[in-house]
Write a protein that holds these residues in place. Structure first.
Motif, mmCIF file in Angstrom:
data_model
loop_
_atom_site.group_PDB
_atom_site.id
_atom_site.type_symbol
_atom_site.label_atom_id
_atom_site.label_comp_id
_atom_site.label_asym_id
_atom_site.label_seq_id
_atom_site.Cartn_x
_atom_site.Cartn_y
_atom_site.Cartn_z
ATOM 1 N N UNK A 84 0.835 -1.217 -0.081
ATOM 2 C CA UNK A 84 -0.132 -0.154 0.036
ATOM 3 C C UNK A 84 0.702 1.261 -0.083
ATOM 4 N N UNK A 86 2.496 3.875 -1.922
ATOM 5 C CA UNK A 86 2.811 4.293 -3.279
ATOM 6 C C UNK A 86 4.218 5.088 -3.065
ATOM 7 N N UNK A 87 4.857 5.672 -2.102
ATOM 8 C CA UNK A 87 5.986 6.329 -2.322
ATOM 9 C C UNK A 87 7.079 5.406 -2.548
ATOM 10 N N UNK B 68 -1.070 5.934 1.674
ATOM 11 C CA UNK B 68 -1.745 5.791 0.477
ATOM 12 C C UNK B 68 -2.501 6.803 0.034
ATOM 13 N N UNK B 69 -3.173 7.551 0.730
ATOM 14 C CA UNK B 69 -3.620 8.729 0.509
ATOM 15 C C UNK B 69 -2.931 9.920 -0.016
ATOM 16 N N UNK B 70 -1.994 10.079 0.987
ATOM 17 C CA UNK B 70 -0.823 11.218 0.679
ATOM 18 C C UNK B 70 -0.072 10.917 -0.684
ATOM 19 N N UNK B 71 0.216 9.634 -0.898
ATOM 20 C CA UNK B 71 0.850 9.162 -2.027
ATOM 21 C C UNK B 71 0.251 9.594 -3.451
ATOM 22 N N UNK B 73 -2.263 12.260 -3.688
ATOM 23 C CA UNK B 73 -2.106 13.625 -3.710
ATOM 24 C C UNK B 73 -0.722 13.837 -4.476
ATOM 25 N N UNK B 74 0.078 13.344 -3.632
ATOM 26 C CA UNK B 74 1.654 13.599 -4.120
ATOM 27 C C UNK B 74 2.062 13.398 -5.611
ATOM 28 N N UNK C 28 6.336 15.319 3.586
ATOM 29 C CA UNK C 28 5.131 15.604 3.583
ATOM 30 C C UNK C 28 4.219 14.332 4.432
ATOM 31 N N UNK C 58 -1.763 18.455 2.039
ATOM 32 C CA UNK C 58 -0.755 18.235 0.919
ATOM 33 C C UNK C 58 -0.643 19.274 0.112
ATOM 34 N N UNK C 62 2.755 21.682 -0.681
ATOM 35 C CA UNK C 62 3.228 21.890 -2.180
ATOM 36 C C UNK C 62 3.313 23.493 -2.154
#
Lengths: 89, 90, 89, 90, 89, 90
Positions: A84, A86-87, B68-71, B73-74, C28, C58, C62
């Motif tokens: 999970x 994504x980074x 997951x959520x911030x990713x 948005x990122x 972040x 977020x 940015x």
């Protein structure tokens, strides 16, 4: 060519292992120092209460480490791979 | 990416894979530190209480949802900025 | 010899880019988790308020990133190069 | 520094330049994190309020002044210590 | 072969020195900013009180740095080498 | 460790020595930061007061005792885990 890891790979693996252990030790120290030892430093020695607290804190830190590790493995299996996060790439 | 030969692409992929392992270990360490600090406060025993254990489980789940959520948005923002401007401080 | 970047340079550049993005993502996460999610973990899911807060956080992160970047570029132009940071070299 | 050939000096300069970029990116990241954490507290909207925006501007200016000042003290002290003693923990 | 350090070693040593100084500067900044400058940023300039505080803070940071360094050297001598830090190896 | 030639073992030892230096410098930096933050709070003078100076001394001693103790626990636990399971996240 050969299935054997090369010398460079073996050395890199041992080095990575050492680095991980070193980092974990330093995170353990930071976490447990904060939980168990007040920062006014009126005494130079650890007293009995602080010492016991540190021992328990270390045990709990390891438990949390294992627990989080297991949970992430389950999550990543149930999602089938990638995970999970994504980074990072 | 653009202009790399096949061999270079393979080299790059290997480096990326290493980077992802590193990044994952980082995320993992931060997760342990954060959930430990947030959930563990009882040092009258050396084993996790039910309350602590439950807190850690929820902490990991919530943090994964948060990552997951911030990713998402990122990646959206990053794509938008990449389109909007080239150069400058990345 | 040639003005083209070498393979090694191209790969290093992509790698550096990935690292920067990964570090920014982790900063972040740290910043917005602190702003939007209480650390008592009574619930395992993000609730509506937390989710909306994270999205806005977020966006603002940015914006601050861009704003600081622009300000530093202006400062460094008005000072003519080197910039006001004496540290680091 | 002492005893380096020309080629070595050039190599060193390239490394220093890379280090300065890295250092600058570090300073930049710390600045973003610090000014974000200090100035942003309203999540009822997704765009910066005037108050937040002004705070960030002042934060960057003040932090640059602070870095500048500490950097001067740092260099003075460093020079003094370098003179006073050689060796020991740096 | 020769007792002289190689070019690579000389360059690595200068680089390591720069890195250490850079890290120290960044730790000094972090520590003294926290001690001397409130984080509400109502003013863009350092006022007199803050400036004086920063100068003294820097001096004290250096003093603590030296003091800790000396103390560790004494400890490590009195224990004969290795030192009391089990971590990191 | 297992399966390394003599030359490799020497190479590994050199790397380990470098790693230990790095680790030591890290511990040293953390010690300075922590004891500075914990003990220094008076900025009416530029030299350490007796109180501050004493606090730093005790802080270093106590932190070393703490590191020593946690390091023992760390090694015990690590050994136990290594025995108990192979593989998984380290």
């Amino acid at each position: 060519m050969s299935p054997q890891p090369s010398s460079a790979e073996k050395i890199a693996a041992v080095e990575a292992e050492m680095r991980l252990l070193g980092e974990m030790a330093s995170r353990l120290t930071k976490a447990c120092q904060q939980k168990c030892v007040p920062s006014d430093y009126r005494e130079a020695e650890l007293n009995k209460g602080e010492s016991v607290c540190l021992d328990r804190c270390a045990a709990k830190f390891f438990d949390v480490h294992m627990k989080v590790s297991e949970q992430l493995q389950q999550e990543s299996q149930s999602r089938g791979g990638g995970g999970g996060f994504g980074f990072g790439g | 990416m653009d202009g790399l030969t096949q061999a270079e692409t393979r080299e790059l992929e290997q480096r990326m894979a290493k980077r992802q392992v590193k990044e994952f270990l980082n995320v993992f360490s931060n997760l342990v530190d954060h959930c430990f600090t947030s959930c563990i406060d009882d040092f009258t025993s050396k084993s996790l209480s039910n309350r602590e254990s439950g807190c850690v489980t929820r902490c990991v789940q919530k943090q994964m949802a948060l990552s997951q959520r911030l990713s998402e948005r990122f990646q959206e923002q990053n794509a938008a900025i990449a389109q909007q401007q080239q150069g400058g401080l990345r």
